[in-house]
Design a protein around this motif. Structure first.
Motif, PDB file in Angstrom:
ATOM      1  N   ARG A  53       0.843  -1.188   0.000  1.00 43.65           N
ATOM      2  CA  ARG A  53       0.000   0.000   0.000  1.00 43.65           C
ATOM      3  C   ARG A  53       0.883   1.245   0.000  1.00 43.65           C
ATOM      4  O   ARG A  53       2.037   1.204   0.378  1.00 43.65           O
ATOM      5  CB  ARG A  53      -0.845   0.054   1.272  1.00 43.65           C
ATOM      6  N   ALA A  54       0.293   2.319  -0.393  1.00 38.59           N
ATOM      7  CA  ALA A  54       1.013   3.589  -0.341  1.00 38.59           C
ATOM      8  C   ALA A  54       1.228   3.989   1.109  1.00 38.59           C
ATOM      9  O   ALA A  54       2.178   4.656   1.461  1.00 38.59           O
ATOM     10  CB  ALA A  54       0.240   4.664  -1.083  1.00 38.59           C
ATOM     11  N   SER A  55       0.302   3.577   1.962  1.00 37.37           N
ATOM     12  CA  SER A  55       0.384   3.896   3.378  1.00 37.37           C
ATOM     13  C   SER A  55       0.431   2.599   4.170  1.00 37.37           C
ATOM     14  O   SER A  55      -0.095   1.579   3.733  1.00 37.37           O
ATOM     15  CB  SER A  55      -0.857   4.707   3.791  1.00 37.37           C
ATOM     16  N   LYS A  56       1.029   2.631   5.329  1.00 42.64           N
ATOM     17  CA  LYS A  56       1.102   1.432   6.153  1.00 42.64           C
ATOM     18  C   LYS A  56      -0.147   1.254   7.003  1.00 42.64           C
ATOM     19  O   LYS A  56      -0.284   0.279   7.713  1.00 42.64           O
ATOM     20  CB  LYS A  56       2.338   1.494   7.056  1.00 42.64           C
ATOM     21  N   MET A  57      -1.075   2.204   6.937  1.00 43.43           N
ATOM     22  CA  MET A  57      -2.290   2.135   7.738  1.00 43.43           C
ATOM     23  C   MET A  57      -3.299   1.210   7.072  1.00 43.43           C
ATOM     24  O   MET A  57      -3.382   1.132   5.860  1.00 43.43           O
ATOM     25  CB  MET A  57      -2.902   3.533   7.884  1.00 43.43           C
ATOM     26  N   SER A  58      -4.083   0.534   7.894  1.00 41.20           N
ATOM     27  CA  SER A  58      -5.126  -0.310   7.338  1.00 41.20           C
ATOM     28  C   SER A  58      -6.300   0.569   6.906  1.00 41.20           C
ATOM     29  O   SER A  58      -6.376   1.753   7.243  1.00 41.20           O
ATOM     30  CB  SER A  58      -5.593  -1.321   8.385  1.00 41.20           C
ATOM     31  N   ALA A  59      -7.195  -0.023   6.155  1.00 48.89           N
ATOM     32  CA  ALA A  59      -8.345   0.737   5.639  1.00 48.89           C
ATOM     33  C   ALA A  59      -9.197   1.270   6.788  1.00 48.89           C
ATOM     34  O   ALA A  59      -9.679   2.401   6.740  1.00 48.89           O
ATOM     35  CB  ALA A  59      -9.169  -0.140   4.720  1.00 48.89           C
ATOM     36  N   LEU A  60      -9.378   0.464   7.830  1.00 45.32           N
ATOM     37  CA  LEU A  60     -10.184   0.914   8.976  1.00 45.32           C
ATOM     38  C   LEU A  60      -9.511   2.071   9.707  1.00 45.32           C
ATOM     39  O   LEU A  60     -10.172   3.017  10.125  1.00 45.32           O
ATOM     40  CB  LEU A  60     -10.426  -0.240   9.945  1.00 45.32           C
ATOM     41  N   ASP A  61      -8.189   1.992   9.830  1.00 42.03           N
ATOM     42  CA  ASP A  61      -7.462   3.091  10.469  1.00 42.03           C
ATOM     43  C   ASP A  61      -7.588   4.366   9.653  1.00 42.03           C
ATOM     44  O   ASP A  61      -7.783   5.452  10.198  1.00 42.03           O
ATOM     45  CB  ASP A  61      -5.974   2.735  10.646  1.00 42.03           C
ATOM     46  N   MET A  62      -7.484   4.227   8.333  1.00 43.11           N
ATOM     47  CA  MET A  62      -7.599   5.401   7.466  1.00 43.11           C
ATOM     48  C   MET A  62      -9.001   6.000   7.564  1.00 43.11           C
ATOM     49  O   MET A  62      -9.161   7.218   7.624  1.00 43.11           O
ATOM     50  CB  MET A  62      -7.285   5.012   6.018  1.00 43.11           C
ATOM     51  N   LEU A  63     -10.013   5.137   7.617  1.00 45.85           N
ATOM     52  CA  LEU A  63     -11.392   5.607   7.726  1.00 45.85           C
ATOM     53  C   LEU A  63     -11.627   6.302   9.058  1.00 45.85           C
ATOM     54  O   LEU A  63     -12.239   7.374   9.106  1.00 45.85           O
ATOM     55  CB  LEU A  63     -12.359   4.438   7.556  1.00 45.85           C
TER      56      LEU A  63
END
Length: 122
Positions: A53-63
């Protein structure tokens, strides 16, 4: 079997190998081809799945981070609106006091004028 496969078997038989050896050999070749195909599909599938991913954050964290930012922005907007309303309230109160003071001055002025007129008439 396809025509090309039959031609290939015939050439092998003519070259001196036994039919049982040829059938085993052709089966092994077919198995190797099948393994290569599965490996190619498997590696393509793994390569696609292993993209980072471009970011190391998960989708839930990003949301949740996005939701928190929206919440903070809304809080700031509400605080700004509250401050604007408070300012308008103070401004209105100051104008109301000024109008009341002006009204009192006008009353006193009229009283004094009326008293002067009464004194002149009397």
């Amino acid at each position: 079997m396809t025509r090309a496969a039959l031609v290939g078997l015939a050439k092998k038989r003519l070259s001196g190998g036994t039919s049982s050896d040829n059938s085993d050999g052709s089966n092994e070749d077919d198995d190797e081809d099948d393994d290569d195909d599965d490996g190619a599909l498997g590696s393509a599938h793994c390569a696609k799945g292993s993209q980072k991913r471009a970011s190391k954050m998960s989708a839930l964290d990003m949301l949740s981070e996005k939701t928190n930012r929206k919440f903070e922005i809304k809080e700031q907007e509400l605080e700004l609106r509250r401050m604007e309303l408070e300012f308008q309230k103070r401004k209105y109160e100051a104008e109301a006091e000024e109008r009341q003071a002006r009204l009192e001055l006008d009353r006193e002025e009229r009283k004094t004028i009326l008293e002067l007129l009464k004194d002149r008439l009397s």
